[in-house]
Design an enzyme around this catalytic site. Sequence first.
Site, PDB file in Angstrom:
ATOM      1  N   VAL A  14       0.834  -1.208   0.000  1.00  0.00           N
ATOM      2  CA  VAL A  14       0.000   0.000   0.000  1.00  0.00           C
ATOM      3  C   VAL A  14       0.871   1.262   0.000  1.00  0.00           C
ATOM      4  O   VAL A  14       0.676   2.170  -0.817  1.00  0.00           O
ATOM      5  CB  VAL A  14      -0.970   0.006   1.201  1.00  0.00           C
ATOM      6  N   ARG A  45      12.171   0.963   7.243  1.00  0.00           N
ATOM      7  CA  ARG A  45      13.235   0.356   8.043  1.00  0.00           C
ATOM      8  C   ARG A  45      14.339  -0.245   7.186  1.00  0.00           C
ATOM      9  O   ARG A  45      15.478  -0.339   7.593  1.00  0.00           O
ATOM     10  CB  ARG A  45      12.644  -0.681   9.003  1.00  0.00           C
ATOM     11  N   GLU A 126     -10.353   6.196   5.930  1.00  0.00           N
ATOM     12  CA  GLU A 126     -11.169   5.615   4.847  1.00  0.00           C
ATOM     13  C   GLU A 126     -10.584   4.285   4.365  1.00  0.00           C
ATOM     14  O   GLU A 126     -11.318   3.343   4.055  1.00  0.00           O
ATOM     15  CB  GLU A 126     -11.237   6.612   3.678  1.00  0.00           C
ATOM     16  N   VAL A 129     -11.462   0.388   5.740  1.00  0.00           N
ATOM     17  CA  VAL A 129     -12.609  -0.474   5.401  1.00  0.00           C
ATOM     18  C   VAL A 129     -12.914  -0.358   3.905  1.00  0.00           C
ATOM     19  O   VAL A 129     -13.096   0.746   3.392  1.00  0.00           O
ATOM     20  CB  VAL A 129     -13.882  -0.069   6.188  1.00  0.00           C
ATOM     21  N   GLY A 184      -1.751  -9.542  -4.157  1.00  0.00           N
ATOM     22  CA  GLY A 184      -1.508  -8.547  -3.098  1.00  0.00           C
ATOM     23  C   GLY A 184      -2.772  -8.221  -2.310  1.00  0.00           C
ATOM     24  O   GLY A 184      -2.874  -7.148  -1.725  1.00  0.00           O
ATOM     25  N   GLU A 187      -3.679 -10.337   3.733  1.00  0.00           N
ATOM     26  CA  GLU A 187      -2.848  -9.767   4.798  1.00  0.00           C
ATOM     27  C   GLU A 187      -1.505 -10.478   4.816  1.00  0.00           C
ATOM     28  O   GLU A 187      -1.362 -11.579   4.268  1.00  0.00           O
ATOM     29  CB  GLU A 187      -3.535  -9.976   6.156  1.00  0.00           C
ATOM     30  N   LYS A 202     -13.176  -4.647  10.454  1.00  0.00           N
ATOM     31  CA  LYS A 202     -13.818  -3.630   9.612  1.00  0.00           C
ATOM     32  C   LYS A 202     -15.266  -3.408  10.063  1.00  0.00           C
ATOM     33  O   LYS A 202     -15.752  -2.270  10.098  1.00  0.00           O
ATOM     34  CB  LYS A 202     -13.755  -4.063   8.149  1.00  0.00           C
ATOM     35  N   GLY A 299      -6.028  -4.731  -2.062  1.00  0.00           N
ATOM     36  CA  GLY A 299      -4.993  -4.541  -3.080  1.00  0.00           C
ATOM     37  C   GLY A 299      -4.393  -3.151  -2.987  1.00  0.00           C
ATOM     38  O   GLY A 299      -5.008  -2.225  -2.456  1.00  0.00           O
TER      39      GLY A 299
HETATM   40  N1  HSE Z   1      -6.642  -8.379   3.220  1.00  0.00           N
HETATM   41  C1  HSE Z   1      -7.736  -7.488   3.045  1.00  0.00           C
HETATM   42  C2  HSE Z   1      -8.754  -8.133   2.144  1.00  0.00           C
HETATM   43  C3  HSE Z   1      -7.353  -6.184   2.407  1.00  0.00           C
HETATM   44  O1  HSE Z   1      -8.499  -9.176   1.560  1.00  0.00           O
HETATM   45  O2  HSE Z   1      -9.825  -7.568   2.007  1.00  0.00           O
HETATM   46  C4  HSE Z   1      -7.032  -5.107   3.344  1.00  0.00           C
HETATM   47  O3  HSE Z   1      -8.013  -4.879   4.282  1.00  0.00           O
END
Ligand code: HSE
Length: 426
Positions: A14, A45, A126, A129, A184, A187, A202, A299
């Site tokens: 992200v 890092r 924002e 969620v 992507g 998590e 969420k 994503g």
């Molecule tokens: N891993 C989450 C999903 C995306 O698949 O919706 C970020 O919240």
Amino acid sequence: MKSLKIGVCGVGNVGGAVIENLTLSPDTVEFNGGVKIEILQVGARKGKSAVPYNVEVSTDLMEVSQNPDIDVFVELIGGCELAKELIEKSIKNGKNIVTANKALISTHGDELFNLAKENGVQIGFEASVAGGTPVIKALREGLVANKVKWFAGILNGTTNYILSKMTDENSSFEDALKQAQNLGLAEADPTMDVDGTDAAQKASILSALAFNTPFDFSSVAYGGIEKISSDDILYAEQLGYSIKHIAYGSIENGEVNVSAYPTFVSKDQLLSQVGQQMNALEIYCEDIGSTVYYGPGAGPKPTASAVIADLVDISNGGWPVLDNNSKKNQFSKQGNEKFSRYFNLEVKNEAGAIAKVSSLFAKKDISIEALIQKESKQNIDPQNYVPVVIISGKISDLQALAMLKEIESMEEINKSVKQFRIHNAI
Ligand code: HSE
């Protein structure tokens, strides 16, 4: 043109997409949002090698939160402990915050919003969620004149992708998960997607906005999609449902129920048609009925889109910080919400077995709305059990669990029994 100076911490999927967007194509935001967003410093890092753009990089993330020239601290490292420390330090240094961190907001939101209020800064969340689908904006702004009665949403892209692939392409759970990871969507630890944690976090954020509950993820009941098999998907199809992971919240007399479970969704509902990694949220309000929001919820690019939208909002003065001191509605401890249920069991192929199961339903005063019994697979199952699916009338989670235990304890029943909620037209 206005200008906004930001520091970005975290250069994963992200963070990388936010930096790429603002560095390579700033014109769109400048034209649409009327603001020049300048990345003054990036906290990574791993150092400069992790950031292939012409921006200043610091390996000390705290340095970014203390940089006196930065207006907004963008937190994209995820996790709770360090992220919270960085955000608190930034707020105390007078910086606005933008974060995609649902774990943090759903657990420490009240504390952080209080601190933001004391220090006269904003927190944009924002991106926490439904990624690129502006559902928080819808709740806080577009629906501000309404009392929300309930919401139902597909809030996890990874599980929706897996269930869609299992349904449409007969993919195995493992293959579908791998593909979601490659895109992507998942998590860092995909357990959080699969076991329902991500959707529940969420849902608790939506509940705080919709029902004025505390930011309290621990009050959300949830479960994952691990037990869903190709059999369940076939039965759902036959009965006119799609299986989706649904976050559901409702309020009745000031008592709030919020949960996130795999759920059979009737094919006449819009949510049943939401495929791939897409998210969707249906919000039902007292006066206007349902509005539905659909779009990419996971994503890098969709999430970056929400982060940048918050930055533009902040450049325009933002929205009042959530007021945590006003009276809060409380979560129900009981899980009182009632749903029809799908039960999947294996029953001994002998006279009277099904009658015993159905008389148990009658004894508990639970109606049977539909029952499917397949022919015995004698060659496959030496014990000679037959698969049976029962659709029950509406019962609460507690009643459903008690029923599950009673069915499992019957000597005519094989293996563990599965039970899922059904979301019907309301
Ligand atoms: N891993 C989450 C999903 C995306 O698949 O919706 C970020 O919240």
